[in-house]
Design a protein around this motif. Structure first.
Motif, PDB file in Angstrom:
ATOM      1  N   ASP A 142       0.872  -1.101   0.148  1.00  0.00           N
ATOM      2  CA  ASP A 142       0.169   0.022  -0.143  1.00  0.00           C
ATOM      3  C   ASP A 142       0.834   1.382   0.100  1.00  0.00           C
ATOM      4  O   ASP A 142       2.032   1.140  -0.193  1.00  0.00           O
ATOM      5  CB  ASP A 142      -0.813   0.148   1.009  1.00  0.00           C
ATOM      6  CG  ASP A 142      -0.182  -0.170   2.361  1.00  0.00           C
ATOM      7  OD1 ASP A 142       1.072   0.325   2.559  1.00  0.00           O
ATOM      8  OD2 ASP A 142      -1.006  -0.975   3.388  1.00  0.00           O
ATOM      9  N   SER A 144       2.312   2.787   2.298  1.00  0.00           N
ATOM     10  CA  SER A 144       3.119   2.965   3.419  1.00  0.00           C
ATOM     11  C   SER A 144       4.279   2.112   3.332  1.00  0.00           C
ATOM     12  O   SER A 144       5.452   2.212   3.845  1.00  0.00           O
ATOM     13  CB  SER A 144       2.448   2.522   4.571  1.00  0.00           C
ATOM     14  OG  SER A 144       1.744   1.258   4.768  1.00  0.00           O
ATOM     15  N   ALA A 145       4.168   0.603   2.869  1.00  0.00           N
ATOM     16  CA  ALA A 145       4.926  -0.440   2.819  1.00  0.00           C
ATOM     17  C   ALA A 145       4.549  -1.463   2.059  1.00  0.00           C
ATOM     18  O   ALA A 145       3.466  -1.502   1.794  1.00  0.00           O
ATOM     19  CB  ALA A 145       5.541  -0.903   4.058  1.00  0.00           C
ATOM     20  N   LYS A 166       9.413   0.964   1.535  1.00  0.00           N
ATOM     21  CA  LYS A 166       8.757   1.965   2.597  1.00  0.00           C
ATOM     22  C   LYS A 166       8.390   3.127   1.926  1.00  0.00           C
ATOM     23  O   LYS A 166       9.063   3.693   0.760  1.00  0.00           O
ATOM     24  CB  LYS A 166       9.780   2.142   3.678  1.00  0.00           C
ATOM     25  CG  LYS A 166       9.832   0.891   4.757  1.00  0.00           C
ATOM     26  CD  LYS A 166      10.596   0.984   5.880  1.00  0.00           C
ATOM     27  CE  LYS A 166      10.728  -0.266   6.634  1.00  0.00           C
ATOM     28  NZ  LYS A 166      11.624  -0.147   7.749  1.00  0.00           N
ATOM     29  N   VAL A 167       7.182   3.845   2.297  1.00  0.00           N
ATOM     30  CA  VAL A 167       6.892   5.175   1.944  1.00  0.00           C
ATOM     31  C   VAL A 167       6.850   6.254   2.924  1.00  0.00           C
ATOM     32  O   VAL A 167       6.103   5.696   4.185  1.00  0.00           O
ATOM     33  CB  VAL A 167       5.515   5.020   1.197  1.00  0.00           C
ATOM     34  CG1 VAL A 167       5.091   6.292   0.591  1.00  0.00           C
ATOM     35  CG2 VAL A 167       5.427   4.019   0.167  1.00  0.00           C
ATOM     36  N   ASN A 168       7.419   7.337   2.834  1.00  0.00           N
ATOM     37  CA  ASN A 168       7.109   8.444   3.765  1.00  0.00           C
ATOM     38  C   ASN A 168       6.807   9.742   3.162  1.00  0.00           C
ATOM     39  O   ASN A 168       7.513  10.409   2.272  1.00  0.00           O
ATOM     40  CB  ASN A 168       8.719   8.685   4.087  1.00  0.00           C
ATOM     41  CG  ASN A 168       8.685   9.767   5.402  1.00  0.00           C
ATOM     42  OD1 ASN A 168       7.453  10.416   5.742  1.00  0.00           O
ATOM     43  ND2 ASN A 168       9.715  10.315   6.035  1.00  0.00           N
TER      44      ASN A 168
END
Length: 231
Positions: A142, A144-145, A166-168
């Protein structure tokens, strides 16, 4: 990592509030705020799409290891060609649209002498590895990861590397580990180890370069939502 992503990396070669009573929002209004830029009742979101931010580009870093103590040696590639076929209605689909090509002779370890040795005694010993070509496949997760597969051609061998991401915010970081033995690159490792013997010998007197290389790919994926004015 010779066109990537292949490394594709290579070898690389290289990613952290308290108040009073809360006022509850109507669910529909909250959704409109998040997707429609915070306009609340004045607008609501239509369809959204995701796409690689080509202006920001992609960075590919790698981390190799020497000595029995596994001391890291890191670097990156300066010349990376990135193509993204189109936008996609799903975040993971946008990642799967990304293709990479790395110029292995653009390696930078902040040491020009070492860079030349890696080019001559590692990459040039391999077969058809002036560039490393790669693409992201089978991405699941998704915003976020998640995880996926990096499909690449290295040393004339086509294969894949599993990765996690990973998403930031808009920033996406992909991390994979490459086993040089799988890509039949140990002859090149031995070649580099010999010419760099002094640097690759630890306090225990053992000369060693490890077979595994960590690859880190970073980029941005932008979300674009159509905003529809309320009637």
């Amino acid at each position: 990592m010779k066109k990537l992503i292949y490394i594709f990396a290579l070898p690389a070669l290289l990613l952290t509030a308290c108040g009073g009573e809360e006022k509850k929002e109507e669910p529909n209004k909250k959704q409109a705020d998040e997707a429609g830029g915070g306009k609340g009742n004045d607008a609501h979101a239509g369809s959204c799409s995701f796409m690689l931010d080509k202006e920001s580009g992609i960075t590919i870093k790698w981390e190799a290891y020497k000595h029995t103590a596994k001391v890291p040696v890191s670097g990156y590639f300066e010349d990376i060609t990135v193509t993204s076929t189109s936008s996609h209605p799903e975040f993971t689909g946008a990642m799967e649209n990304i293709n990479l090509s790395i110029n292995t002779h653009s390696i930078n370890t902040q040491d020009t002498s070492r860079d030349r040795k890696i080019e001559q005694f590692f990459f040039d010993v391999l077969t058809a590895t002036e560039t490393i070509d790669g693409s992201l496949k089978d991405v699941e997760g998704d915003m976020s990861a998640g995880n996926g597969t990096l499909s690449m051609k290295f040393n004339s061998i086509e294969g894949s590397l599993p990765f996690d991401y990973k998403v930031n915010g808009e920033d996406v970081t992909i991390i994979a580990t490459m086993d040089l033995k799988k890509w039949e690159a140990l002859e090149a490792v031995a070649s580099l180890n010999e010419v760099c013997k002094e640097k690759h010998t630890g306090d225990d007197g053992i000369t060693k370069v490890w077979d595994d290389v960590k690859i880190v790919i970073s980029g941005k994926i932008k979300k674009d939502c159509e905003v529809i004015a309320a009637n």
